[in-house]
Design a protein around this motif. Sequence first.
Motif, short mmCIF file in Angstrom:
data_model
loop_
_atom_site.label_atom_id
_atom_site.label_comp_id
_atom_site.label_asym_id
_atom_site.label_seq_id
_atom_site.Cartn_x
_atom_site.Cartn_y
_atom_site.Cartn_z
N ASP A 117 58.15 -21.35 -10.08
CA ASP A 117 59.30 -21.48 -10.97
C ASP A 117 59.36 -22.87 -11.59
OD1 ASP A 117 60.22 -23.10 -8.92
OD2 ASP A 117 61.73 -21.69 -8.21
N TRP A 118 60.52 -23.20 -12.16
CA TRP A 118 60.68 -24.45 -12.92
C TRP A 118 60.42 -25.69 -12.07
CZ3 TRP A 118 64.41 -27.80 -11.09
CH2 TRP A 118 65.39 -27.25 -10.25
N ARG A 119 60.66 -25.60 -10.75
CA ARG A 119 60.47 -26.79 -9.91
C ARG A 119 59.00 -27.23 -9.90
NH1 ARG A 119 62.79 -24.30 -4.62
NH2 ARG A 119 61.88 -22.48 -5.64
N ILE A 120 58.12 -26.27 -9.72
CA ILE A 120 56.69 -26.60 -9.68
C ILE A 120 56.21 -27.00 -11.07
CG2 ILE A 120 54.38 -25.72 -9.17
CD1 ILE A 120 56.22 -26.17 -6.75
N LYS A 121 56.78 -26.38 -12.09
CA LYS A 121 56.37 -26.74 -13.45
C LYS A 121 56.76 -28.18 -13.78
CE LYS A 121 56.28 -21.96 -15.04
NZ LYS A 121 56.84 -20.90 -15.89
N ILE A 122 57.85 -28.65 -13.20
CA ILE A 122 58.21 -30.07 -13.39
C ILE A 122 57.22 -30.97 -12.65
CG2 ILE A 122 59.94 -31.81 -12.80
CD1 ILE A 122 62.08 -29.78 -13.57
N ALA A 123 56.77 -30.54 -11.48
CA ALA A 123 55.74 -31.31 -10.77
C ALA A 123 54.48 -31.44 -11.61
CB ALA A 123 55.41 -30.65 -9.43
N VAL A 124 54.13 -30.36 -12.29
CA VAL A 124 52.98 -30.40 -13.19
C VAL A 124 53.22 -31.40 -14.32
CG1 VAL A 124 51.60 -29.07 -14.83
CG2 VAL A 124 52.28 -28.04 -12.64
N GLU A 125 54.44 -31.38 -14.88
CA GLU A 125 54.78 -32.32 -15.95
C GLU A 125 54.67 -33.76 -15.48
OE1 GLU A 125 55.54 -31.77 -19.18
OE2 GLU A 125 55.05 -29.65 -18.87
N LYS A 126 54.96 -33.99 -14.20
CA LYS A 126 54.87 -35.34 -13.65
C LYS A 126 53.44 -35.77 -13.36
CE LYS A 126 59.42 -35.83 -11.56
NZ LYS A 126 60.12 -36.55 -10.48
N GLY A 127 52.52 -34.82 -13.45
CA GLY A 127 51.13 -35.14 -13.20
C GLY A 127 50.73 -35.03 -11.74
N TYR A 128 51.56 -34.40 -10.92
CA TYR A 128 51.23 -34.23 -9.51
C TYR A 128 50.23 -33.09 -9.35
CZ TYR A 128 55.44 -37.03 -8.53
OH TYR A 128 56.39 -38.02 -8.49
N PRO A 129 49.12 -33.30 -8.65
CA PRO A 129 48.20 -32.19 -8.38
C PRO A 129 48.89 -31.12 -7.54
CG PRO A 129 47.16 -34.32 -7.94
CD PRO A 129 48.62 -34.59 -8.13
N VAL A 130 48.81 -29.87 -7.96
CA VAL A 130 49.52 -28.78 -7.31
C VAL A 130 48.52 -27.86 -6.59
CG1 VAL A 130 51.03 -26.78 -7.63
CG2 VAL A 130 51.39 -28.86 -8.99
N PRO A 162 48.52 -24.86 -13.10
CA PRO A 162 47.12 -25.27 -13.00
C PRO A 162 46.75 -25.70 -11.58
CG PRO A 162 48.40 -27.04 -13.97
CD PRO A 162 49.36 -25.90 -13.76
N LEU A 163 46.54 -24.73 -10.71
CA LEU A 163 46.26 -25.04 -9.31
C LEU A 163 44.94 -25.79 -9.16
CD1 LEU A 163 47.20 -21.76 -7.37
CD2 LEU A 163 48.49 -23.90 -7.51
N VAL A 164 44.96 -26.78 -8.28
CA VAL A 164 43.75 -27.50 -7.94
C VAL A 164 43.02 -26.80 -6.80
CG1 VAL A 164 42.82 -29.73 -7.21
CG2 VAL A 164 44.84 -29.65 -8.69
N GLY A 165 43.78 -26.12 -5.95
CA GLY A 165 43.20 -25.42 -4.80
C GLY A 165 44.30 -24.97 -3.88
#
Length: 353
Positions: A41-54, A71-74
């Motif tokens: 949801d939006w929480r993880i999408k914000i993590a992506v916006e922050k540049g955190y590897p997900v 965009p999962l890294v693994g």
Amino acid sequence: MSNQKVRVIVNGYGVIGKRIADAVVAQDDMELVGIADVVSDWRIKIAVEKGYPVFASNPEAVDNMRTAGIPLVGTLDDLLKQVDIVADATPKKVASANLEKYRAAGVKSIFQGGEKHSLTGHSFVAQANYNSAIGRDTTRVVSCNTTSIVRTLGALKQAGLLKKARGVLIRRATDPWESDHSGVMNTIVPETTIPSHQGPDAQTVVPDLDVVTIAVVAAHTTSHLHTWSVELTHLATKDEVLAAFRVVPRIAFLQAADGVVALNSTLEMMADLGRPRGDMWEVGLWEDSLTVKGNELFYNYQVYNQAIVVPETIDAIRALTGIEQDGMRSIAKTDQAMGLVRDFVGRHRVITN
């Protein structure tokens, strides 16, 4: 490890986890290698916006997260090969199942207060028992309310003032972002067990603490309010008590005379101070209403449940990994990086080191 940054993962990017992730990034001796979760949801999408590897916390979540455009890294299993320590902020009862996974990977772990003390055999509040956590494989940062109890009663105990304490906790019904899910409406619900769990939980950190807590759940989501009646060891003055609170970290003072008269007042103040998410990491203690009568002390304070345990988690990372052997130095470093203060406005507004 003392010559390089500690590699940290945050597993569970919810109310607490997202705050831990940001706090890790603020430290100059830590590296956030990634965050893991199962939602898209939006929480993880914000993590992506922050540049955190997900990363996905389990393989079953991979397809849904990728379908949602994350965009999962693994997966978490991949991530555990790259880190020194996990800050686990997954939901209650989910975290306990993760401990064996972390142990099998040879990774240290920190859990939050929703888990039982028996899970780790060690509960943590930095100013009280940092040394006993040094080098351990795992610990549990106690809950928001328990953290506040250890900070405040620990300050009185350290000053030789505390004989016994009796507190009433007026708890928020749910986290603000879940206000539409469920919760208490137009009523107050007393907890049926006395003491409520926070008093015994504080004793897992400070075993000889003479404390009894009573809790009620109220129809609000802003934060918790504590009201305390304390028997002191001797006749004392208000100045003596305030001095005991002022020499310890992570207690900051509120003034009703400044118009800070209710829980919502501090939320507005934190926003105006530019705090991330409007967070209050300190115990917000009302100075002008604190009253001493002979050997009895009465005071009130606010606990911002979403944020207060975050600096404790950062210190727990240092203790478990051993990159800082001195608890007060770790506290000072954390507080400087995050911006904790002794007073939110006024003459004592300095960092809590």
